[in-house]
Motif scaffolding. Structure first.
Motif, short mmCIF file in Angstrom:
data_model
loop_
_atom_site.label_atom_id
_atom_site.label_comp_id
_atom_site.label_asym_id
_atom_site.label_seq_id
_atom_site.Cartn_x
_atom_site.Cartn_y
_atom_site.Cartn_z
N PHE A 1 0.84 -1.20 0.00
CA PHE A 1 0.00 0.00 0.00
C PHE A 1 0.87 1.25 0.00
N LYS A 2 0.26 2.39 -0.32
CA LYS A 2 0.96 3.67 -0.34
C LYS A 2 1.29 4.10 1.08
N ALA A 3 2.46 4.69 1.25
CA ALA A 3 2.85 5.26 2.55
C ALA A 3 2.02 6.50 2.84
N ALA A 4 2.02 6.93 4.09
CA ALA A 4 1.26 8.12 4.50
C ALA A 4 1.77 9.38 3.81
N ASP A 5 2.99 9.35 3.28
CA ASP A 5 3.51 10.51 2.56
C ASP A 5 3.01 10.55 1.12
N ASP A 6 2.25 9.52 0.71
CA ASP A 6 1.65 9.39 -0.62
C ASP A 6 2.69 9.30 -1.74
N ILE A 7 3.92 8.97 -1.40
CA ILE A 7 4.99 8.83 -2.39
C ILE A 7 5.60 7.43 -2.32
N ASN A 8 6.02 7.02 -1.13
CA ASN A 8 6.69 5.74 -0.94
C ASN A 8 5.68 4.60 -0.83
N GLU A 9 6.19 3.38 -0.86
CA GLU A 9 5.37 2.16 -0.77
C GLU A 9 5.66 1.44 0.54
N CYS A 10 4.64 0.77 1.06
CA CYS A 10 4.78 0.00 2.29
C CYS A 10 4.25 -1.40 2.09
N SER A 11 4.63 -2.30 3.01
CA SER A 11 4.07 -3.65 3.02
C SER A 11 3.91 -4.10 4.46
N CYS A 12 2.92 -4.94 4.67
CA CYS A 12 2.65 -5.52 5.99
C CYS A 12 3.48 -6.80 6.10
N GLN A 13 4.32 -6.85 7.12
CA GLN A 13 5.23 -7.97 7.34
C GLN A 13 4.70 -8.87 8.47
N ASN A 14 5.48 -9.85 8.85
CA ASN A 14 5.14 -10.71 9.98
C ASN A 14 5.08 -9.92 11.28
N TYR A 15 4.27 -10.38 12.20
CA TYR A 15 4.16 -9.83 13.56
C TYR A 15 3.74 -8.37 13.59
N GLY A 16 2.97 -7.92 12.60
CA GLY A 16 2.44 -6.56 12.59
C GLY A 16 3.42 -5.48 12.20
N LYS A 17 4.58 -5.86 11.70
CA LYS A 17 5.58 -4.87 11.30
C LYS A 17 5.26 -4.31 9.91
N VAL A 18 5.34 -3.00 9.77
CA VAL A 18 5.15 -2.34 8.49
C VAL A 18 6.51 -1.86 8.02
N ARG A 19 6.86 -2.20 6.79
CA ARG A 19 8.13 -1.78 6.21
C ARG A 19 7.82 -0.87 5.02
N CYS A 20 8.41 0.32 5.01
CA CYS A 20 8.17 1.29 3.94
C CYS A 20 9.49 1.68 3.27
N THR A 21 9.40 1.95 1.98
CA THR A 21 10.56 2.49 1.29
C THR A 21 10.75 3.95 1.74
N SER A 22 11.94 4.45 1.57
CA SER A 22 12.19 5.85 1.91
C SER A 22 13.04 6.49 0.81
N GLU A 23 12.71 6.10 -0.41
CA GLU A 23 13.48 6.58 -1.56
C GLU A 23 13.28 8.06 -1.82
N LYS A 24 12.06 8.53 -1.61
CA LYS A 24 11.75 9.92 -1.88
C LYS A 24 11.09 10.52 -0.64
N SER A 25 11.27 11.82 -0.48
CA SER A 25 10.62 12.51 0.62
C SER A 25 9.86 13.71 0.06
N PRO A 26 8.58 13.83 0.40
CA PRO A 26 7.82 14.96 -0.11
C PRO A 26 8.24 16.25 0.58
N SER A 27 7.96 17.35 -0.03
CA SER A 27 8.18 18.63 0.63
C SER A 27 7.13 18.77 1.72
N PRO A 28 7.41 19.56 2.78
CA PRO A 28 6.40 19.78 3.80
C PRO A 28 5.11 20.35 3.22
#
Length: 146
Positions: free
Chosen positions: A113-140
């Protein structure tokens, strides 16, 4: 929302969540509403609010945070048996085993799914862990919808 403190509070509804942001008497804490975010400037840390998910981005001097309420928890079942919910890793929300909570939504393990920053991607892992990419960062401005 009623705000009563000995300090000067700023009450704001951010993403349908009402947040009280205040600076104590004589303090130099710089917290304010910035679009859909609460902005906290150096040297202070962003607010943690119980039973809420927080996603923040940083620039040179300030942190910009969006807050999301925990999703409503439905009955947890496994093999037709009701099982107890478990706390999320940050202990702010409750969820069913085999799921993750991120930005106010519940996802099944292996969901992408899309990250809360609406740019990066996330996935639901084992034990409730969420892993997101951090390739790009939006401007404030973009992140907070200003």
């Amino acid at each position: 929302m009623y705000c009563s403190m000995n300090s000067i509070p700023l009450c704001a509804c951010v993403l349908w969540i009402c947040v009280v942001v205040s600076a104590g008497n004589g303090s130099n804490i710089k917290r304010d509403v910035y679009g859909d975010c609460v902005r906290v400037c150096h040297p202070h840390e962003p607010l943690w609010i119980k039973k809420m998910f927080r996603h923040c981005i940083f620039d040179n001097e300030c942190v910009y945070c969006k807050y999301f309420s925990c999703p409503d928890l439905q009955e947890c079942k496994r093999k037709r048996k009701v099982i107890p919910p478990v706390p999320t890793l940050d202990r702010n929300c409750m969820t069913c085993p085999g799921t993750c909570v991120y930005a106010g939504k519940t996802y099944k393990r292996t969901d992408r799914f899309k990250a809360a920053d609406d740019i990066n991607e996330c996935s639901c892992q084992n034990y409730g862990k969420v892993r997101c990419t951090s390739e790009k960062s939006p401007s404030p401005r973009r992140f907070c919808g200003v």
